[in-house]
Motif scaffolding. Structure first.
Motif, short mmCIF file in Angstrom:
data_model
loop_
_atom_site.label_atom_id
_atom_site.label_comp_id
_atom_site.label_asym_id
_atom_site.label_seq_id
_atom_site.Cartn_x
_atom_site.Cartn_y
_atom_site.Cartn_z
N ILE A 24 0.85 -1.19 0.00
CA ILE A 24 0.00 0.00 0.00
C ILE A 24 0.88 1.24 0.00
CG2 ILE A 24 -1.82 1.27 1.21
CD1 ILE A 24 -2.46 -1.45 2.63
N GLY A 25 0.66 2.11 -0.96
CA GLY A 25 1.36 3.39 -0.98
C GLY A 25 0.64 4.35 -0.06
N GLY A 26 1.39 5.15 0.66
CA GLY A 26 0.80 6.09 1.61
C GLY A 26 1.05 7.53 1.21
N LEU A 27 -0.01 8.28 1.02
CA LEU A 27 0.13 9.71 0.75
C LEU A 27 0.47 10.46 2.03
CD1 LEU A 27 -2.82 10.40 -1.71
CD2 LEU A 27 -0.40 10.78 -2.17
N GLY A 28 -0.40 10.38 3.01
CA GLY A 28 -0.22 11.14 4.24
C GLY A 28 0.96 10.69 5.07
N VAL A 29 1.25 9.39 5.06
CA VAL A 29 2.32 8.86 5.90
C VAL A 29 3.65 8.75 5.15
CG1 VAL A 29 0.76 7.63 7.45
CG2 VAL A 29 1.66 6.46 5.43
N GLN A 30 3.65 9.08 3.88
CA GLN A 30 4.85 9.05 3.04
C GLN A 30 5.61 7.74 3.19
OE1 GLN A 30 7.13 12.59 3.88
NE2 GLN A 30 5.60 13.90 2.95
N SER A 31 4.88 6.64 3.06
CA SER A 31 5.45 5.33 3.31
C SER A 31 4.97 4.31 2.30
CB SER A 31 5.06 4.83 4.70
OG SER A 31 5.54 5.67 5.70
N LEU A 32 5.71 3.21 2.24
CA LEU A 32 5.25 1.99 1.60
C LEU A 32 4.95 1.02 2.72
CD1 LEU A 32 4.81 0.14 -0.85
CD2 LEU A 32 7.24 -0.45 -0.70
N ILE A 33 3.76 0.46 2.72
CA ILE A 33 3.33 -0.42 3.80
C ILE A 33 3.06 -1.81 3.23
CG2 ILE A 33 1.50 -0.84 5.52
CD1 ILE A 33 1.62 2.60 4.53
N ARG A 34 3.55 -2.84 3.94
CA ARG A 34 3.26 -4.22 3.55
C ARG A 34 2.35 -4.83 4.60
NH1 ARG A 34 5.23 -9.73 3.97
NH2 ARG A 34 6.86 -9.11 5.44
N VAL A 35 1.26 -5.40 4.13
CA VAL A 35 0.27 -6.04 5.00
C VAL A 35 0.17 -7.51 4.61
CG1 VAL A 35 -2.17 -6.09 5.65
CG2 VAL A 35 -1.04 -3.89 5.26
N SER A 36 0.36 -8.40 5.58
CA SER A 36 0.15 -9.82 5.33
C SER A 36 -1.21 -10.22 5.90
CB SER A 36 1.28 -10.66 5.95
OG SER A 36 1.20 -10.60 7.36
N PHE A 37 -1.64 -11.42 5.55
CA PHE A 37 -2.96 -11.88 5.96
C PHE A 37 -2.83 -13.23 6.63
CE2 PHE A 37 -3.42 -8.97 2.48
CZ PHE A 37 -4.43 -8.13 2.92
N GLY A 38 -3.47 -13.36 7.79
CA GLY A 38 -3.45 -14.60 8.55
C GLY A 38 -4.30 -15.67 7.90
N SER A 39 -4.31 -16.84 8.50
CA SER A 39 -5.04 -17.98 7.93
C SER A 39 -6.55 -17.74 7.85
CB SER A 39 -4.75 -19.24 8.74
OG SER A 39 -5.09 -19.05 10.09
N PHE A 40 -7.06 -16.83 8.66
CA PHE A 40 -8.49 -16.51 8.60
C PHE A 40 -8.74 -15.17 7.90
CE2 PHE A 40 -8.17 -19.40 12.23
CZ PHE A 40 -9.04 -20.40 11.81
N GLY A 41 -7.71 -14.66 7.21
CA GLY A 41 -7.85 -13.43 6.45
C GLY A 41 -7.63 -12.15 7.24
N GLN A 42 -7.23 -12.26 8.51
CA GLN A 42 -7.00 -11.06 9.31
C GLN A 42 -5.74 -10.34 8.83
OE1 GLN A 42 -6.73 -14.18 10.45
NE2 GLN A 42 -5.06 -14.34 11.91
N PRO A 43 -5.83 -9.03 8.57
CA PRO A 43 -4.66 -8.28 8.11
C PRO A 43 -3.71 -7.95 9.25
CG PRO A 43 -6.55 -6.82 8.31
CD PRO A 43 -7.04 -8.21 8.63
N ASP A 44 -2.43 -7.84 8.90
CA ASP A 44 -1.42 -7.49 9.89
C ASP A 44 -0.34 -6.66 9.18
OD1 ASP A 44 0.11 -7.43 12.26
OD2 ASP A 44 1.20 -9.23 11.66
N GLU A 45 -0.15 -5.42 9.63
CA GLU A 45 0.92 -4.60 9.07
C GLU A 45 2.24 -5.16 9.54
OE1 GLU A 45 2.80 -0.25 9.74
OE2 GLU A 45 0.64 -0.24 9.33
N VAL A 46 3.06 -5.63 8.60
CA VAL A 46 4.32 -6.26 8.97
C VAL A 46 5.54 -5.40 8.64
CG1 VAL A 46 3.50 -8.63 8.96
CG2 VAL A 46 4.30 -7.61 6.84
N ASP A 47 5.41 -4.48 7.71
CA ASP A 47 6.52 -3.58 7.36
C ASP A 47 5.97 -2.21 6.99
OD1 ASP A 47 8.94 -5.28 7.41
OD2 ASP A 47 7.96 -6.34 5.75
N ARG A 48 6.73 -1.18 7.35
CA ARG A 48 6.41 0.19 6.95
C ARG A 48 7.73 0.89 6.70
NH1 ARG A 48 2.06 4.51 8.57
NH2 ARG A 48 0.89 2.62 8.95
#
Length: 107
Positions: A24-48
């Motif tokens: 995910i590209g971030g405008l306000g946070v000026q970041s690249l964010i990586r989100v992984s998904f658990g076995s039940f589809g729950q999102p988790d921000e793992v890198d920013r």
């Protein structure tokens, strides 16, 4: 809050641990964010990664590189690859940056 500006699901080969993650590209946070998904589809921000500029969009190339375009004047188009490949790709160029995320390099 992210203020997202582009989303890509990673399915490339350059970052095998990222397969299935959302970038995910971030405008306000000026970041690249990586989100992984658990076995039940729950999102988790793992890198920013702080990119020091607003990110307008993110895409994944067929070779697995991640492309970012910045929102600004002048905005840059960055090709992100793993650092281990960066030494080969940038050996004879002056435009490779060392101030991008520690696991990535722009060339």
């Amino acid at each position: 809050m992210i203020a997202p500006a582009g989303l890509a699901f990673y399915d490339g080969s350059l970052f095998p641990d990222w397969r299935g993650s959302a970038l995910i590209g971030g405008l306000g946070v000026q970041s690249l964010i990586r989100v992984s998904f658990g076995s039940f589809g729950q999102p988790d921000e793992v890198d920013r990664w702080n990119m020091d500029e607003r990110t307008r969009d993110v895409a994944v190339a067929p070779d697995g590189a991640v492309w970012l375009i910045e929102d600004g004047s002048p905005g840059r188009l960055l090709r992100l690859v793993p650092r281990r490949d960066a030494a080969q790709n940038c050996a004879n160029t002056m435009d490779c940056r060392g101030d991008v995320p520690t696991s990535l390099v722009a060339n």
